[in-house]
Design a protein around this motif. Structure first.
Motif, PDB file in Angstrom:
ATOM      1  N   THR A 174       0.854  -1.181   0.000  1.00  0.00           N
ATOM      2  CA  THR A 174       0.000   0.000   0.000  1.00  0.00           C
ATOM      3  C   THR A 174       0.892   1.234   0.000  1.00  0.00           C
ATOM      4  OG1 THR A 174      -1.674  -1.190   1.245  1.00  0.00           O
ATOM      5  CG2 THR A 174      -1.834   1.193   1.257  1.00  0.00           C
ATOM      6  N   THR A 175       0.535   2.204  -0.809  1.00  0.00           N
ATOM      7  CA  THR A 175       1.308   3.437  -0.895  1.00  0.00           C
ATOM      8  C   THR A 175       0.533   4.560  -0.218  1.00  0.00           C
ATOM      9  OG1 THR A 175       2.230   2.721  -2.993  1.00  0.00           O
ATOM     10  CG2 THR A 175       2.384   5.070  -2.487  1.00  0.00           C
ATOM     11  N   MET A 176       1.236   5.358   0.600  1.00  0.00           N
ATOM     12  CA  MET A 176       0.621   6.508   1.253  1.00  0.00           C
ATOM     13  C   MET A 176       1.434   7.745   0.921  1.00  0.00           C
ATOM     14  SD  MET A 176      -0.263   5.208   5.110  1.00  0.00           S
ATOM     15  CE  MET A 176       1.440   5.012   5.548  1.00  0.00           C
ATOM     16  N   ARG A 177       0.764   8.853   0.776  1.00  0.00           N
ATOM     17  CA  ARG A 177       1.453  10.138   0.619  1.00  0.00           C
ATOM     18  C   ARG A 177       1.430  10.841   1.967  1.00  0.00           C
ATOM     19  NH1 ARG A 177      -1.036  10.410  -4.899  1.00  0.00           N
ATOM     20  NH2 ARG A 177       0.768  10.282  -6.262  1.00  0.00           N
ATOM     21  N   LEU A 178       2.607  11.144   2.465  1.00  0.00           N
ATOM     22  CA  LEU A 178       2.735  11.792   3.767  1.00  0.00           C
ATOM     23  C   LEU A 178       3.627  13.008   3.640  1.00  0.00           C
ATOM     24  CD1 LEU A 178       3.529   8.639   5.914  1.00  0.00           C
ATOM     25  CD2 LEU A 178       1.346   9.816   5.788  1.00  0.00           C
ATOM     26  N   ASP A 179       3.335  13.996   4.456  1.00  0.00           N
ATOM     27  CA  ASP A 179       4.220  15.141   4.568  1.00  0.00           C
ATOM     28  C   ASP A 179       5.555  14.619   5.109  1.00  0.00           C
ATOM     29  OD1 ASP A 179       5.468  17.201   6.543  1.00  0.00           O
ATOM     30  OD2 ASP A 179       4.216  18.401   5.192  1.00  0.00           O
ATOM     31  N   PRO A 180       6.663  14.903   4.428  1.00  0.00           N
ATOM     32  CA  PRO A 180       7.960  14.372   4.866  1.00  0.00           C
ATOM     33  C   PRO A 180       8.330  14.755   6.297  1.00  0.00           C
ATOM     34  CG  PRO A 180       8.157  15.364   2.682  1.00  0.00           C
ATOM     35  CD  PRO A 180       6.786  15.682   3.189  1.00  0.00           C
ATOM     36  N   LYS A 239       6.272  12.611   8.679  1.00  0.00           N
ATOM     37  CA  LYS A 239       6.804  11.248   8.694  1.00  0.00           C
ATOM     38  C   LYS A 239       8.057  11.173   9.557  1.00  0.00           C
ATOM     39  CE  LYS A 239       8.617   7.563   5.841  1.00  0.00           C
ATOM     40  NZ  LYS A 239       9.120   7.151   4.550  1.00  0.00           N
TER      41      LYS A 239
END
Length: 61
Positions: free
Chosen positions: A7-13, A16
């Motif tokens: 599963t791929t998630m987009r997170l604020d670096p 994270k």
């Protein structure tokens, strides 16, 4: 865990990185933390915490 999907998630670096600083001393990686969260969602049949609006006074509205 055979056949576990990726599963791929987009997170604020920055978020994270901050989260990893908390999780690593607990012996958790992001996958473990997300798994714990999702198991809690299933167990609670919803989010495992209350969601409220805050009017700025610190009191829920």
């Amino acid at each position: 865990m055979a056949n576990t999907p990726t599963t791929t998630m987009r997170l604020d670096p920055e978020l994270k990185d901050e989260a990893m600083k908390v999780l690593e001393p607990l012996g958790l990686n992001m996958t473990g933390a997300v798994t714990i969260f999702l198991k809690a969602v299933v167990r609670e049949n919803g989010l495992p915490f209350d969601m409220t609006l805050d009017d700025g006074s610190g009191k829920a509205i």
